[in-house]
Scaffold this motif. Structure first.
Motif, mmCIF file in Angstrom:
data_model
loop_
_atom_site.group_PDB
_atom_site.id
_atom_site.type_symbol
_atom_site.label_atom_id
_atom_site.label_comp_id
_atom_site.label_asym_id
_atom_site.label_seq_id
_atom_site.Cartn_x
_atom_site.Cartn_y
_atom_site.Cartn_z
ATOM 1 N N SER A 16 0.853 -1.185 0.000
ATOM 2 C CA SER A 16 0.000 0.000 0.000
ATOM 3 C C SER A 16 0.895 1.243 0.000
ATOM 4 O O SER A 16 2.094 1.162 0.285
ATOM 5 C CB SER A 16 -0.915 -0.006 1.207
ATOM 6 O OG SER A 16 -0.267 0.574 2.319
ATOM 7 N N GLY A 17 0.294 2.372 -0.318
ATOM 8 C CA GLY A 17 1.074 3.602 -0.451
ATOM 9 C C GLY A 17 1.856 3.932 0.809
ATOM 10 O O GLY A 17 3.042 4.260 0.762
ATOM 11 N N GLY A 18 1.198 3.809 1.950
ATOM 12 C CA GLY A 18 1.853 4.135 3.205
ATOM 13 C C GLY A 18 2.943 3.136 3.554
ATOM 14 O O GLY A 18 3.967 3.486 4.145
ATOM 15 N N LYS A 33 -8.075 0.548 2.139
ATOM 16 C CA LYS A 33 -8.826 1.632 1.514
ATOM 17 C C LYS A 33 -8.653 1.618 -0.001
ATOM 18 O O LYS A 33 -9.623 1.692 -0.756
ATOM 19 C CB LYS A 33 -8.362 2.985 2.073
ATOM 20 C CG LYS A 33 -8.477 3.082 3.583
ATOM 21 C CD LYS A 33 -8.007 4.416 4.093
ATOM 22 C CE LYS A 33 -6.522 4.673 3.870
ATOM 23 N NZ LYS A 33 -5.626 3.749 4.558
ATOM 24 N N SER A 34 -7.407 1.531 -0.435
ATOM 25 C CA SER A 34 -7.175 1.515 -1.884
ATOM 26 C C SER A 34 -7.813 0.286 -2.505
ATOM 27 O O SER A 34 -8.285 0.314 -3.643
ATOM 28 C CB SER A 34 -5.675 1.510 -2.182
ATOM 29 O OG SER A 34 -5.089 2.679 -1.685
ATOM 30 N N THR A 35 -7.807 -0.788 -1.748
ATOM 31 C CA THR A 35 -8.406 -2.013 -2.256
ATOM 32 C C THR A 35 -9.902 -1.799 -2.470
ATOM 33 O O THR A 35 -10.459 -2.205 -3.506
ATOM 34 C CB THR A 35 -8.155 -3.162 -1.269
ATOM 35 O OG1 THR A 35 -6.763 -3.183 -0.958
ATOM 36 C CG2 THR A 35 -8.576 -4.482 -1.846
ATOM 37 N N PRO A 69 -6.085 6.831 -9.197
ATOM 38 C CA PRO A 69 -5.363 5.867 -8.371
ATOM 39 C C PRO A 69 -4.315 6.559 -7.503
ATOM 40 O O PRO A 69 -3.856 7.650 -7.815
ATOM 41 C CB PRO A 69 -4.688 4.946 -9.397
ATOM 42 C CG PRO A 69 -5.115 5.394 -10.744
ATOM 43 C CD PRO A 69 -5.750 6.716 -10.619
ATOM 44 N N GLN A 70 -3.990 5.876 -6.413
ATOM 45 C CA GLN A 70 -2.997 6.436 -5.502
ATOM 46 C C GLN A 70 -1.645 6.613 -6.181
ATOM 47 O O GLN A 70 -0.956 7.586 -5.947
ATOM 48 C CB GLN A 70 -2.856 5.501 -4.294
ATOM 49 C CG GLN A 70 -2.032 6.074 -3.168
ATOM 50 C CD GLN A 70 -2.170 5.242 -1.898
ATOM 51 O OE1 GLN A 70 -2.703 4.138 -1.934
ATOM 52 N NE2 GLN A 70 -1.707 5.762 -0.796
ATOM 53 N N GLU A 71 -1.315 5.655 -7.018
ATOM 54 C CA GLU A 71 -0.052 5.773 -7.743
ATOM 55 C C GLU A 71 -0.337 6.515 -9.036
ATOM 56 O O GLU A 71 -0.711 5.912 -10.029
ATOM 57 C CB GLU A 71 0.532 4.404 -8.099
ATOM 58 C CG GLU A 71 0.788 3.490 -6.942
ATOM 59 C CD GLU A 71 -0.468 2.803 -6.412
ATOM 60 O OE1 GLU A 71 -1.460 2.685 -7.168
ATOM 61 O OE2 GLU A 71 -0.463 2.395 -5.244
ATOM 62 N N LEU A 81 -11.534 9.075 -5.406
ATOM 63 C CA LEU A 81 -10.242 9.752 -5.299
ATOM 64 C C LEU A 81 -9.415 9.064 -4.222
ATOM 65 O O LEU A 81 -9.748 9.141 -3.038
ATOM 66 C CB LEU A 81 -10.445 11.227 -4.942
ATOM 67 C CG LEU A 81 -11.345 12.034 -5.869
ATOM 68 C CD1 LEU A 81 -11.500 13.457 -5.349
ATOM 69 C CD2 LEU A 81 -10.777 12.050 -7.275
ATOM 70 N N ASP A 82 -8.376 8.377 -4.647
ATOM 71 C CA ASP A 82 -7.543 7.657 -3.692
ATOM 72 C C ASP A 82 -6.314 8.492 -3.366
ATOM 73 O O ASP A 82 -5.334 8.475 -4.095
ATOM 74 C CB ASP A 82 -7.149 6.291 -4.268
ATOM 75 C CG ASP A 82 -6.476 5.412 -3.220
ATOM 76 O OD1 ASP A 82 -6.284 5.882 -2.083
ATOM 77 O OD2 ASP A 82 -6.156 4.256 -3.547
ATOM 78 N N GLU A 83 -6.384 9.196 -2.282
ATOM 79 C CA GLU A 83 -5.302 10.088 -1.861
ATOM 80 C C GLU A 83 -4.826 10.938 -3.024
ATOM 81 O O GLU A 83 -3.633 11.043 -3.288
ATOM 82 C CB GLU A 83 -4.158 9.287 -1.265
ATOM 83 C CG GLU A 83 -4.667 8.512 -0.068
ATOM 84 C CD GLU A 83 -3.568 8.007 0.832
ATOM 85 O OE1 GLU A 83 -2.515 8.641 0.861
ATOM 86 O OE2 GLU A 83 -3.796 6.995 1.491
ATOM 87 N N ALA A 84 -5.786 11.512 -3.683
ATOM 88 C CA ALA A 84 -5.471 12.240 -4.898
ATOM 89 C C ALA A 84 -4.866 13.604 -4.617
ATOM 90 O O ALA A 84 -4.403 14.288 -5.527
ATOM 91 C CB ALA A 84 -6.736 12.401 -5.740
HETATM 92 MG MG LIG Z 1 -3.914 3.245 -0.354
#
Ligand SMILES: [Mg+2]
Ligand SMILES: Nc1ncnc2c1ncn2[C@@H]1O[C@H](COP(=O)(O)OP(=O)(O)OP(=O)(O)O)[C@@H](O)[C@H]1O
Ligand SMILES: Nc1ncnc2c1ncn2[C@@H]1O[C@H](COP(=O)(O)OP(=O)(O)OP(=O)(O)O)[C@@H](O)[C@H]1O
Ligand SMILES: [Mg+2]
Lengths: 588, 603
Positions: A483-485, B390-392, B431-433, B511-514
């Motif tokens: 995950s990002g974190g 969350k992203s999932t 996406p977050q990335e 919006l994933d940590e956009a």
């Molecule tokens: Mg995430």
């Protein structure tokens, strides 16, 4: 795209590189050429012996000579086989050795080229240098020995033919210049088009790489078919260019095979009439025919060699261009070790702009006392990252100086400087390796204890041990299976393990939740003790780590002071933190 | 050979089936293929007839001193050459035409299939491997088509033709020569065994070399920052050296086999000279036959050597085919329903998670029994610790993955029943990335709707408040953002990603940590813009910031793959659960006046 000819300076440099590498492996190269020459002599001797067999033993009706002469044919054949073996083996050795070495050099060089070079150079481009261009160059090494032998052979066989029969010899020899001339014309005709095909193929790699890299975006917007259309367009381009190329090749290549056959016709016709006329023996005639056969293959190879040479030289010239690109950040001749001190960082009237952009930093003047922590705040694109990058010399300022403990960073050896300054990038890049290797990346000798300690400090230990293979879990490409974190915390641990004098955290906890961040912050307080820390952050909480806050705006330091001071006295600071007035923040 | 062959290269199973399958894909190309075949046959026959003509010229012309026959034979030979030229040229052209048509099709078919595969697949597969499928594997086929196919054909024809020629000329001598064949076959078999192994090694090693190269380039900044250049070079050097060893191994096989074949040829020549010469002396063989025999003999071995040369190409082509078909055989885990339903217009944007369980690895669920209803037009904030899932959840909401249990419904329809076009049209994810394509800003912003006019693109920029910034760029909308958006700052990249999503004009946006890399000011501006743009749309916003939660209609707290709390901000604050704690941490964290030390906001 510019046409490249053998005369171009850059292509000449390419040729020089080819020869320099050849010189380095001269022992193998010479061995290969010697074997090739041996092979050549035996190859030439073969038909000559056959002629002797026919003239002396068969036409001369000396049955007793038949066995010894055929024995000689066998001996010569064995020599020839040996020649082929040696020639091939050593030619392979030279060519692969040269390729491998050049690839190492390219890799080494790429590792030394600085950020600004990589900013403007696509990955695919560099990949092409180290793969397809080198294959092209290798081909020349592989073919060189046999070509040398072949050229000598043309001379020897030519002499023999002329000695056998001057008239017929002259006719047969006409094939040689005809073929070589054709090879040159051919090279000129197809070179440009074959470059274009090559370029289209490289485009395919780029388009696919992008398509695969951006697949999440593509899927998110359902644009798969648009990506397919892009590939389709490139595929069409490849098809069209290849057909254009084959149109030309198909016109020329059969001629390479036909010229020797045409010479054979000439031998049959003129030679036949001369034998009938008594000007030539039957044995001569047979030998002639045999020599023509012998020459077919070498002539073709030589034609091919000269057709490929310009391409290889062009490829080599691209390699040279890369190798000659000097990294713009190197050790100064008088560069020394890190000065003693605790990491005081000073920016003295620093100005900076990227090559193709407006000034990012205009006049930054800033002193960060040794062992203190400073937060850098500014709006998006204000140049915070850029400022941080000047400390470990990822870029050099266009104006002014950056000093660590009173010494201009340009006077410090790069290795020492970067060992003393650890950066956590805003976008964590993980290698597709184990988590342990990723954390220990900057300290390959670190033991398990150190790795764990660093992971604990970055609040990463707990989640790592829960992964199926713990510290041995291999993360996917760029770490995308985390995950990002989680990624960010690994990157943080990677910096901790370096034990740097100056620690730069570039928005290093942006994807970490508040609770975990609070834990990281507590850990950081310990870590930061005694080192200089530059924290780039947007969250007030992170700013709390710093004794002082620096507000960057329009390329300058607009204000420095404690968070409270700035809040109270600098309107722009409140704006950047999106704070209109206290109490309003809870309102929806 | 851009990316050469990449990744492990298993032994090719059942080559015949592979070939049959490959042929089936190009069935409609059979006429040009037949044309190529015919032309190649004619060319080979014309070539093989040459020595026969020479024999006639020698036996009936030179030996009996008849210049007329010599001349006629020469003219005939010349005529054969003209035929040979025409047919060779036609064959070359036709083969390439067939091959390239076929490859063009294969490229598109494979890529289309690739684009249809699910993200799970992309997560497991290195991008370099996929690039090499589309480049080097295709090129292995091209090389075989260009250099191999014709070669195989003419070589086989030549061997057969020459065989016949040998027997026609003199069966006795021909049998003697044929006695060498078992030796040749044996040598070839041994060679094959070694070469197979060696070339497999080579293919495997080049994959490793290119993989190392690619990571060395894309990770170069980290390498330099951590002064790991020497270590990287050493590692690369080792991989590179192994590739060299593998090549040398192959070179050894080649450098043994080819001289051996050449030696066999000499032995053949010696036999013909000795036995044939004796028979000429005996008067049981004509002189012309002997000469023709010697000429043929050269042609007999040459194509066999050629075939061995081609063997490697054919092997590479087969390996490539098996990998390509392997890719084509992969069924996407996420597929469109057989009778997809379009979303009924107007799309309201009601999203429901109904008992959803999902894990990237089915045995390790990341989201467990998730129930959640997002009312149409509302804005829901999802918060929770990192790794909570969350992203999932976001990825499930846009059907990047299908749940292992339960359903995700949009406007009451299971996502799995909705047509892709309809779904993608109305649902957008940032996406977050973040990822920007190497291209202009315009291209990136208008990615979802390339038909957008410049005015519309500017409009989006204006709403998002980035028009001033775009205007300050040297080439404005035409500015090239470079690979992965490297020309921009991290916050700028996020702004462009947001612009791209907003330009798509979706009914449901995730919006994933956009905005995680944005300064609060820009973030607030984005929030305001979203308020305008998202009017009447459903939004799921994942963020680690208090403000996001405050502004949402509802807040969902996730922990370890479950929704642990769900309600309005005020409700959750009042509930005194996980969120209350989170909020107090936040308060400390984000309260501007608290100086990080104090509790709640206040002077
Ligand atoms: Mg995430
Ligand atoms: N592609 C993947 N393959 C395997 N595991 C994954 C993958 N992506 C995420 N995971 C794992 O699933 C879990 C949930 O990840 P997810 O990305 O949903 O977390 P998150 O709540 O978004 O966290 P963050 O706030 O850090 O972004 C994590 O433990 C993560 O390691
Ligand atoms: N490699 C580059 N080439 C050209 N321009 C660049 C490059 N990197 C950044 N820029 C530009 O320089 C400016 C400053 O970028 P920088 O990354 O330093 O901003 P930042 O303050 O770190 O922003 P953020 O908060 O978004 O990370 C930006 O306008 C950006 O577009
Ligand atoms: Mg930045």
């Amino acid at each position: 795209m510019t046409t490249r000819r053998l005369g171009d300076a850059s292509v000449r440099r390419g040729l020089r590189l080819i020869f320099r590498m050849l010189f380095r492996y001269r022992r193998e190269a010479v061995a290969s050429v010697l074997f090739a020459l041996g092979w050549m002599v035996m190859t030439v001797a073969g038909p000559f012996l056959q002629k002797v067999v026919i003239d002396r033993a068969i036409v001369g009706e000396r049955r007793d000579l038949l066995a010894p002469l055929v024995g000689a044919v066998l001996a010569v054949g064995a020599g020839r086989a040996l020649g082929i073996a040696g020639r091939r083996y050593f030619a392979f050795r030279v060519s692969y050795r040269a390729e491998t070495d050049l690839r190492n050099r390219i890799f080494e060089h790429i590792q030394r080229l600085t950020f600004s070079y990589h900013d403007r150079t696509a990955t695919g481009e560099l990949m092409a240098r180290a793969s397809s261009d080198l294959s092209q160059v290798r081909l020349i090494y592989a073919m060189l020995p046999i070509t040398v032998a072949n050229v000598v052979m043309f001379g020897v066989v030519g002499g023999l033919l002329v000695a056998l029969d001057p008239v017929l010899g002259a006719v047969a020899l006409a094939a040689i210049p005809a073929l070589l001339g054709l090879a040159v014309v051919y090279a000129r005709v197809v070179l440009e088009t074959s470059f274009e095909v090559q370029e289209r193929l490289a485009d395919m790699a780029t388009v696919v790489q992008e398509g695969v890299g951006g697949i999440r975006v593509t899927k998110a917007f359902g644009r798969e078919m648009a990506e397919v259309a892009r590939v389709e367009a490139v595929a069409d381009g490849i098809f069209a260019k290849t057909m254009q190329l084959i149109g030309k090749r198909a016109a020329y290549v059969p001629v390479f095979e036909l010229i020797p056959s045409a010479a054979a016709v000439a031998v049959l016709w003129i030679g036949g009439l001369r034998v009938i006329g008594g000007a030539m023996t039957l044995g001569d005639f047979v030998a002639f025919s045999q020599y023509m056969v012998i020459l077919v293959f070498p002539l073709r190879i030589t034609g091919f060699f000269f057709a490929e040479l310009p391409r290889a030289a062009a490829a080599a010239s691209r390699v040279v261009e890369l190798l000659r690109t000097a990294p713009d950040i190197v050790d100064a001749p008088d560069a020394g070790p890190m000065p003693p001190g605790n990491g005081e960082v000073r920016f003295c009237h620093v100005g900076f702009s990227y090559p193709d952009g407006p000034p990012v930093l205009e006049d930054v003047d800033l002193r960060i006392p040794a062992g203190s922590a400073v937060a850098v705040v500014g709006s998006t694109g204000s140049g915070k990252t850029t400022l941080a990058y000047l400390v470990p010399r990822f870029y050099d300022p266009s104006r002014g100086q950056v000093l660590i403990d009173g010494v201009d960073v340009r006077r410090i050896r790069l290795d020492d400087l970067r060992s003393a300054v650890a950066v956590v990038f805003e976008e964590p890049f993980l290698f597709s390796a184990t988590i342990r290797d990723n954390i220990a990346f900057g300290a390959p000798d670190a033991g398990d204890d150190q790795v764990r300690l660093a992971a604990r400090l970055a609040q990463a230990h707990d989640f790592i041990v829960e992964l199926p293979d713990g510290y041995d879990t291999v993360v996917g490409e760029r770490g995308l299976s985390l995950s990002g974190g989680q990624r960010q915390r690994i990157a943080l641990a990677r910096a901790m393990i370096r034990d740097p004098r100056v620690l730069i955290l570039d928005d290093a906890t942006s994807s970490v939740d508040a609770v975990t961040e609070a834990e990281i912050r507590d850990a950081l307080r310990t870590v930061m003790a005694g080192r200089t820390t530059i924290i780039i952050a947007h969250r007030v909480s992170t700013l709390a780590l710093a004794e002082k806050v620096v507000l960057i705006d329009e390329g300058r330091v607009l204000a420095t002071g404690t968070h409270r001071e700035l809040l109270a006295s600098v309107p722009r600071y409140r704006e950047v933190l999106a704070e209109v007035s206290p109490g309003e923040e809870v309102a929806p | 050979m851009m990316y050469a062959r990449y990744g492990a290269d298993d032994r090719v199973e059942r080559p015949l089936r592979l070939i049959r399958r490959a042929v089936a894909l190009g069935r409609d190309l059979r006429w040009p293929a037949t044309g190529a075949l015919v032309a190649a046959v004619v060319a080979t026959v014309a070539r093989l007839a040459g020595p026969l003509v020479v024999r006639t010229g020698v036996d009936e012309g030179i030996r009996v001193a008849d210049p007329g026959v010599v001349t006629r034979a020469s003219i005939l030979y010349l005529a054969l050459l003209v035929v040979q030229y025409g047919t060779s040229r036609a064959a070359m052209y036709a083969v390439t035409l067939v091959g390239e048509r076929y490859l063009r099709r294969l490229r598109v078919v494979v890529y289309r299939h690739l684009m249809g595969l699910d993200l799970g697949f992309f997560g497991r597969t290195k991008s370099g491997v996929l690039v090499s499928r589309m480049t080097s594997d295709m090129e292995a086929l091209t090389t075989f088509a260009d250099e191999g196919a014709i070669s195989v054909l003419t070589s086989v024809l030549t061997v057969l033709g020459v065989g016949v020629g040998l027997f026609v000329t003199d069966p006795g001598l021909a049998w003697l020569v044929m006695a060498l064949l078992p030796l040749l076959v044996a040598a070839s078999l041994v060679f094959r065994r070694y070469a197979d192994r060696a070339y497999r090694q080579v293919r495997e090693q080049i994959g490793l070399v290119l993989g190392a190269l690619q990571e060395g380039i894309s990770g170069v900044r980290v390498v330099q920052a951590y002064t790991q250049e020497p270590g990287q070079q050493e590692r690369f050097g080792r991989v590179n050296e192994r590739y060299y060893e593998a090549n040398l191994q192959a070179a050894r096989a080649i450098s043994t086999y080819f001289p051996a074949v050449d030696l066999l040829r000499t032995v053949g020549t010696a036999i013909v000279l000795f036995v044939g010469g004796g028979r000429v002396l005996d008067g049981t063989l004509t002189f012309g036959s002997l000469i023709a025999f010697l000429l043929y003999l050269n042609w007999f071995f040459e194509p066999i050597v050629q075939l061995s040369n081609v063997y490697n190409l054919a092997q590479g082509a087969l390996a490539a085919l098996s990998k390509l078909f392997g890719l084509l055989d992969r069924t996407p885990a996420v597929v469109e329903a057989a009778d997809p339903r379009p979303l009924p217009e107007p799309v309201r944007g009601e999203l429901v998670f109904d008992g959803v369980t999902f894990g990237y690895d089915p045995d390790v669920p990341v989201v467990r029994g998730l129930d959640l209803r997002v009312a149409p037009g509302s804005r829901v904030a999802v918060v929770g610790e990192t790794g909570a899932g969350k992203s999932t959840l976001a990825k499930l909401a846009v059907r990047f993955y299908d749940p292992q249990e339960g359903r995700v419904l949009l406007d009451g329809i299971d996502l799995r029943d909705i047509g892709f076009v309809s779904l993608r049209r109305h649902v957008a994810l940032v996406p977050q990335e973040g990822f920007l394509f190497d291209g202009s800003l315009r291209y990136n912003i208008a990615y979802a709707r390339p038909e957008m006019s410049d005015e519309e693109v500017w409009e989006v920029c204006r709403t998002l408040g980035i028009d001033d910034w775009v205007r300050s760029l040297p080439e404005r909308l035409d500015t090239d953002v470079r690979e992965r958006g490297g020309r921009l700052s991290s916050g700028e990249r996020q702004l462009v990603s947001l612009a791209r999503a907003l330009a798509a004009d979706p009914a449901l946006i995730v919006l994933d940590e956009a905005t995680s890399n944005l300064d609060p000011e820009s973030e607030a501006q984005v929030e305001r813009a979203l308020g305008v743009l998202l009017e009447g749309r459903t939004a799921i916003v994942i963020a680690h910031r208090l403000r996001t939660a405050e502004r949402a209609d509802r807040v969902v707290v996730m922990d370890a793959g479950r929704v642990v709390e769900d309600g309005t901000f005020a409700e959750l604050v009042a509930a005194g659960g996980a969120f209350t704690h989170l909020r107090s941490v936040w308060e400390q964290a984000e309260s501007v006046w608290g100086d990080g030390g104090g509790g709640s906001s206040g002077r």
